[in-house]
Every structure is written in C-alpha cells, then in structure tokens.
Design a protein around this motif. Structure first.
Motif, PDB file in Angstrom:
ATOM      1  N   UNK A   1       0.805  -1.227   0.000  1.00  0.00           N
ATOM      2  CA  UNK A   1       0.000   0.000   0.000  1.00  0.00           C
ATOM      3  C   UNK A   1       0.830   1.265   0.000  1.00  0.00           C
TER       4      UNK A   1
ATOM      5  N   UNK B   1       0.283   4.022  -2.883  1.00  0.00           N
ATOM      6  CA  UNK B   1      -0.422   5.291  -2.687  1.00  0.00           C
ATOM      7  C   UNK B   1       0.405   6.478  -3.179  1.00  0.00           C
TER       8      UNK B   1
ATOM      9  N   UNK C   1      -2.432  20.974   1.780  1.00  0.00           N
ATOM     10  CA  UNK C   1      -2.310  19.826   2.680  1.00  0.00           C
ATOM     11  C   UNK C   1      -2.004  18.555   1.905  1.00  0.00           C
ATOM     12  N   UNK C   2      -2.803  18.300   0.871  1.00  0.00           N
ATOM     13  CA  UNK C   2      -2.604  17.059   0.119  1.00  0.00           C
ATOM     14  C   UNK C   2      -1.269  17.055  -0.616  1.00  0.00           C
TER      15      UNK C   2
ATOM     16  N   UNK D   1       1.394  18.117   0.499  1.00  0.00           N
ATOM     17  CA  UNK D   1       2.462  17.783   1.450  1.00  0.00           C
ATOM     18  C   UNK D   1       2.549  16.275   1.689  1.00  0.00           C
ATOM     19  N   UNK D   2       1.566  15.519   1.194  1.00  0.00           N
ATOM     20  CA  UNK D   2       1.569  14.067   1.400  1.00  0.00           C
ATOM     21  C   UNK D   2       2.485  13.335   0.425  1.00  0.00           C
ATOM     22  N   UNK D   3       2.857  14.018  -0.687  1.00  0.00           N
ATOM     23  CA  UNK D   3       3.532  13.310  -1.774  1.00  0.00           C
ATOM     24  C   UNK D   3       4.970  13.792  -1.949  1.00  0.00           C
TER      25      UNK D   3
ATOM     26  N   UNK E   1       6.604  27.072  -3.306  1.00  0.00           N
ATOM     27  CA  UNK E   1       5.651  26.107  -2.753  1.00  0.00           C
ATOM     28  C   UNK E   1       6.407  25.045  -1.965  1.00  0.00           C
TER      29      UNK E   1
ATOM     30  N   UNK F   1       6.351  24.119   2.101  1.00  0.00           N
ATOM     31  CA  UNK F   1       5.721  22.841   2.395  1.00  0.00           C
ATOM     32  C   UNK F   1       6.425  22.139   3.552  1.00  0.00           C
ATOM     33  N   UNK F   2       5.770  22.069   4.676  1.00  0.00           N
ATOM     34  CA  UNK F   2       6.356  21.386   5.813  1.00  0.00           C
ATOM     35  C   UNK F   2       6.139  19.913   5.684  1.00  0.00           C
ATOM     36  N   UNK F   3       6.453  19.165   6.715  1.00  0.00           N
ATOM     37  CA  UNK F   3       6.173  17.741   6.661  1.00  0.00           C
ATOM     38  C   UNK F   3       4.664  17.551   6.721  1.00  0.00           C
ATOM     39  N   UNK F   4       4.219  16.415   6.214  1.00  0.00           N
ATOM     40  CA  UNK F   4       2.784  16.137   6.153  1.00  0.00           C
ATOM     41  C   UNK F   4       2.169  16.146   7.549  1.00  0.00           C
TER      42      UNK F   4
ATOM     43  N   UNK G   1       1.737  19.658   8.840  1.00  0.00           N
ATOM     44  CA  UNK G   1       0.643  20.320   8.116  1.00  0.00           C
ATOM     45  C   UNK G   1      -0.723  19.833   8.587  1.00  0.00           C
ATOM     46  N   UNK G   2      -0.795  18.531   8.820  1.00  0.00           N
ATOM     47  CA  UNK G   2      -2.066  17.973   9.297  1.00  0.00           C
ATOM     48  C   UNK G   2      -2.438  18.559  10.658  1.00  0.00           C
TER      49      UNK G   2
ATOM     50  N   UNK H   1      -3.557  22.069  10.127  1.00  0.00           N
ATOM     51  CA  UNK H   1      -4.888  22.092   9.512  1.00  0.00           C
ATOM     52  C   UNK H   1      -5.972  21.719  10.519  1.00  0.00           C
TER      53      UNK H   1
ATOM     54  N   UNK I   1      -8.428   9.639   2.941  1.00  0.00           N
ATOM     55  CA  UNK I   1      -7.045   9.627   3.441  1.00  0.00           C
ATOM     56  C   UNK I   1      -6.384   8.259   3.252  1.00  0.00           C
ATOM     57  N   UNK I   2      -7.206   7.206   3.254  1.00  0.00           N
ATOM     58  CA  UNK I   2      -6.642   5.861   3.064  1.00  0.00           C
ATOM     59  C   UNK I   2      -5.971   5.722   1.710  1.00  0.00           C
TER      60      UNK I   2
ATOM     61  N   UNK J   1      -4.117   7.971   0.312  1.00  0.00           N
ATOM     62  CA  UNK J   1      -2.894   8.777   0.238  1.00  0.00           C
ATOM     63  C   UNK J   1      -1.772   8.083   0.997  1.00  0.00           C
ATOM     64  N   UNK J   2      -0.534   8.488   0.743  1.00  0.00           N
ATOM     65  CA  UNK J   2       0.588   7.855   1.452  1.00  0.00           C
ATOM     66  C   UNK J   2       0.541   8.103   2.966  1.00  0.00           C
ATOM     67  N   UNK J   3      -0.223   9.090   3.388  1.00  0.00           N
ATOM     68  CA  UNK J   3      -0.210   9.458   4.803  1.00  0.00           C
ATOM     69  C   UNK J   3      -1.125   8.574   5.642  1.00  0.00           C
TER      70      UNK J   3
END
Lengths: 306, 261
Positions: free
Chosen positions: A72, A76, A100-101, A103-105, B11, B15-18, B21-22, B25, B106-107, B109-111
């Motif tokens: 996974x 992802x 936000x999104x 920052x996930x990649x 950008x 961009x901080x770590x995920x 940021x979470x 947010x 969210x599932x 996404x890599x996070x």
C-alpha cells in the motif's frame, strides 16, 4: 512492456450479494481505459479493489507491479484516486486542502496551476461545504492529480458537471495523459467514453462483457447507419426497401428515416439520384456507443447522475 | 490547459512535513468549529469571572482543606474544558470524518487516516493546554487564587486527566455509528461526568455514597488529584491510577474498535 494494471479473476461479495463475479482486465501504460456499465454492475467495487480499499475474496491484482494491499505505502505514492464522492472536512478551504494534500507526496504537482486549470482559482479561499457539486467534483479531480501520479483512477469523473465544465475536464484529462499518466475512467456517460477512452471494458452483472476500442464495440454490435432526409418530391418507400443494404424505412412527417449497414448511404443516394429526387436536410448518424451498449447487454445505461 | 509536473520553488519551501501540516490544519479546523473555543474556553472562562465576583464563594469549604468554594471551582472549570473537548469536539469531528468519507479518502494517500486521528488529538490537546494556562492565570491575577502549590504534581495530574478524557472521546468516536449518535453519547456523558467533578455540588459536600462514586469517575478522580496539588501535596496514588486506567482501557478499546469507514 508489462501492463500498468493487471486484474485476474477478481471476485468480491458483500454478505450474500455478489458485487464482482469474475473480472479480468489489463491496462497498458499511457492509455485512457474506460470501465463502463450500468449502476450496480460492479465498476466501483472493481476499482476499489485496485485501489486497495477493499480486500478481494478471490483473484489477483497488480498495479505498477505492486500488490494493492501488501504494498500500500508504495502504491499510494504513485496512484492518484478520485473517489465517487470525494470528501473533505466541511470547513477546510480549497487552497488549504490542496496545500495539505500536496504535502503528502514526494513530488507534488503545482497546486496553483491545477486550481487554475480546473477553473477554481477564484474559489481558493472558499470552504469545502460552500462549494457547488461541480466545484467539489473539480477539487476532487485536482486532489487525485496533486501527487503527480503515474496512474490515476477517476470514478464518475464528470458526474454533476455542466456541459462546459465537462468539456474543460476532458481537456484536462487529455493533457494529463499527454504527460504519460495512465488513466482509468469509471463512467456511465457514453459521450465521455467515446471522446476520451482508448479502450473500454464493458461490465455487466459483475462480469466483463467485452474489452475493445469504442469504435470496435460499436462495430461488434452490428448496428450501422441511420440516414434521415426530406425527399424533394413524393417517393415510394419501396424504392429503398428493395435495397439489400437497407434494413428498414420509416417516416416521420415529411422525413424519411432509413436504417441500414455501412453501405446504406451509398445505395440510398444512388437510387435517389437515378430517380431525380434530391435528399434535402440529409443527416447521417453513426450508431452510438449507447446503441451498442443496449445491443450488447440488453440494458440501458443509467442516464442520470446518482 | 497543462499540468506542470513539479512544484514551483516557493511552494516547496513553504511545504512542511505532512504530519506538521495535518496538525496545523486540524487545529485551524478546531478553531473554526467553535465548539472547543466557545464552549471549551469562552464559556468556562466567563463562568470563572462571574463566580470570582461572588463574595459568598470566598468562604472556606468544610473538609476542603482550607480551600474556598471559588478555589475549588478553578480546577472544576479546567476539567470542564477537558470534558467539552472529549465529549463534544473530538468525537463529533472524528465520527463526522468517518461519515463524510474524509478518513476513507485519506486511506488512498501515502499518509493514511491514523495521522488525521493523531492530528485531531494534538489539536484538542493544544486547546486544552491553552485553556488550562488561561484559567490558572485568570484566577491568579484576576482573583488572587494561588497557583497549585505542587506544580509538578498538578502537571502530572492534568496530563493524566487529559489522556483519560481524550481516550474517552476516542472511544465515543469508535463506538458511535455516525456524527449524530456521537454527539448524543457525548452530551449524555457530559452531565454526569461534570456532576461528579463537583460542578453543582463540590465533592467534599457530597453525601458519602456519591463522594465514593465520584472518586472513581474520571473527572472526580481528576478533581481529587488537582485538590491535592493545589494544597501542596503530590497527588495520592488512587486518583492518578484511576485516571491512568481510564486512559489505557478506553484507548485500547477505541483502537480495537475504530473503523475507518
């Protein structure tokens, strides 16, 4: 080249209902692959298994060579997903969601350009709950593309969009594909499938009916042309019904409507010319994918959004 | 229309770590949600100011170890804040996220969704810290109430109380099938919990039976530990262990039962 997505004998049931009976398909790199079928055919369950959101009861799935469940984390990062109902917290603003999104990649796309491209630039500070259905839809497309994915799976891409927004979205998808992204499109819009897809899998009752190009599907359904015209002077229908390439002639007011195979147009115009009849307001329609679908499955596609 | 494949430099820089940021947010969303700030901070703060202006409450409580009624209300209101966050803010938000497919999205996404949960906990924890400091400062500088004499003991008791309450909030979110039920369960739990914290009758004035029950409720245990700390002792073991038990058991059950969709 190995296929980007490979599904073999997928089977999935919920309690006592079989959602996917037996689906096998392969998606090649760089193509736009459509999954087409009526509501409840098993399209969404199939892509949810590909995305790793559901565990198949039987069958094998590989996406970019990865197992969607066991690998996974890696998947992802490379797979962009638009869920049928894309969801975000109600009070989150559009720009915040994209930031936000992204920052996930590891290598995100420029979300400002995406925002621009999807016509959402003036909505950057609008909360998710305040967006219209079409705007939410476009935002969910942006979120599916934000991670610069190699494969994007888009479920009901343009449901809820007005015709202009739909065409803009198609342009965007074609531009994404031109960057080498493989796209899987779940849809029940014929026009969308015909316009965008290189190949289509027709799914009905949890099974793949056939996989072909949109044109191939139409040809396989063996529906030819429909010719419509107003004769310049009164004519006898028998002039046309006697032609071997014509399968039927009907009238609607002054209009004559002729169904026939691919040679029908040629035959009809020749006969008319020989009898000095001019075909006014002549229109020729190719059988649509919709006609083919009805022919192949005996069912209509659901025309409206869910 | 074209889609540039890489982010523009500014950008990337911003961009901080995920995870960070979470957290940012979710904190912003908590503030926008208003339940935490308004009911968790604003309301008890106003209550504190009103109660502090009532001179009758400056009488020492019998069996209160020298603390006045108002002195006892300061820790009660600190617990009030934790209870609002745990029964109102946290479970409603998380159950709403599940209901609206936020966690499901969210599932893909890599996070993953677990970090959203963690960010929500951190955001609520941050609001609780702000509230606690604010209430203590308001009581100290506005009304001359001494700070807890055993500060370390107070800090430990507060941390355990916050852990117990947030775990209860998580448990509600795990067990409630949707946002509506989560709100209902939270509201039903809030009033008895606050009763046993002594919001209406200070614990020392309760009849023995109620007092004994209070000691084993999360907020009653918290109150007992706070009272010790205010009086200058390190809190006794029973309330601390009671709080720890609530934290561990509720968190364990919540994690076991939590569904992402």
């Amino acid at each position: 080249m190995p296929p980007v997505i490979e599904v073999r004998n997928l089977h999935k049931r919920y309690d006592d209902k079989i959602a996917v009976d037996d689906v096998s398909l392969t998606v090649q790199e760089g193509e736009i692959f459509g999954i087409l079928g009526p509501n409840g055919a098993g399209k969404t369950t199939t892509v949810e298994c590909i995305e790793g959101l559901r565990m198949p009861d039987r069958g094998e799935i590989k996406v970019l060579g990865l197992d969607p469940l066991r690998e996974r984390a890696e998947l992802t990062r490379r797979l962009g997903v638009q869920l049928q109902a894309g969801h975000l917290p109600e009070r989150l603003q559009v720009a915040e969601a994209l930031e936000l999104y992204s920052s996930f990649y590891p290598e995100p796309a420029d979300w400002r350009a995406l925002l621009e491209g999807l016509g959402l630039a003036d909505k950057a500070r609008t909360r998710y709950a305040k967006l219209s259905g079409g705007q939410k839809q476009r935002l969910s497309i942006a979120l599916a593309l934000i991670g610069s994915p190699r494969v994007a799976i888009l479920d009901e891409l343009t449901t809820g969009l007005d015709p202009q927004a739909r065409r803009d979205t198609w342009d965007l998808i074609e531009s994404v594909r031109s960057h080498g992204v493989t796209i899987v499109l779940v849809t029940h819009f014929m026009e969308e499938a015909e316009r965008l897809c290189d190949r289509l899998a027709l799914i009905d009752a949890g099974r793949v009916v056939m996989v072909d190009t949109p044109t191939g599907l139409t040809e396989r359904a063996r529906i030819g042309q429909r010719i419509q015209f107003r004769p310049s002077r009164p004519m006898d229908d028998r002039l046309l019904t006697s032609l071997p390439d014509v399968s039927g002639v009907t009238r609607r007011g002054e209009l004559v409507i002729v169904n026939g195979n691919d040679n029908a147009l040629n035959a009809v115009t020749t006969v008319l010319a020989r009898n000095q009849i001019v075909a006014e307001q002549l229109r020729v329609e190719q059988a649509s994918l919709e006609d083919a679908f009805v022919q192949l499955t005996g069912k209509r596609l659901d025309p409206g959004p869910r | 229309m074209s889609v540039p494949r890489t982010a523009a430099p500014p950008v990337t820089a911003a961009r901080g770590s995920a995870t960070w940021r979470l957290i940012k947010t979710e904190s912003t969303l908590c503030v926008r949600d208003k339940v935490g700030p308004l009911w968790g901070i604003g309301f008890p703060l106003i209550l504190l100011i009103i109660l502090g202006s009532v001179s009758d409450l400056r009488q020492p409580v019998e069996a209160g170890g020298g603390l006045t009624y108002f002195d006892l209300y300061v820790p009660v209101l600190i617990l009030f804040n934790l209870a609002v966050l745990a029964t109102g803010s946290l479970p409603t938000t998380l159950a709403g996220y599940r209901e609206n497919g936020v966690l499901r999205r969210m599932r893909t996404t890599p996070v993953g969704p677990a970090r959203v949960l963690a960010a929500q906990l951190v955001a609520n924890f941050a609001i609780a810290v702000v509230a606690m400091v604010l209430f203590l400062a308001a009581a100290r500088f506005g009304f001359g109430v001494d700070l807890p004499k055993h500060l370390l003991g107070f800090a430990l008791a507060w941390l355990l109380a916050a852990a117990a309450l947030l775990a209860i909030g998580l448990l509600i979110a795990a067990l409630a099938p949707g946002r509506g039920p989560a709100t209902a369960i939270g509201t039903v739990l809030f009033f008895p919990m606050m009763f046993f914290a002594g919001l209406w009758i200070p614990i020392p004035l309760m009849p023995p039976l109620l007092r004994n029950i209070a000691h084993y409720t999360p907020l009653g245990a918290g109150m007992r530990a706070f009272q010790d700390a205010f009086l200058g002792h390190f809190p006794s073991a029973v309330p601390l262990l009671t709080l720890a038990a609530y934290a561990v058991v509720c968190a364990f059950v919540a994690v076991r039962w939590f569904r992402w969709e």
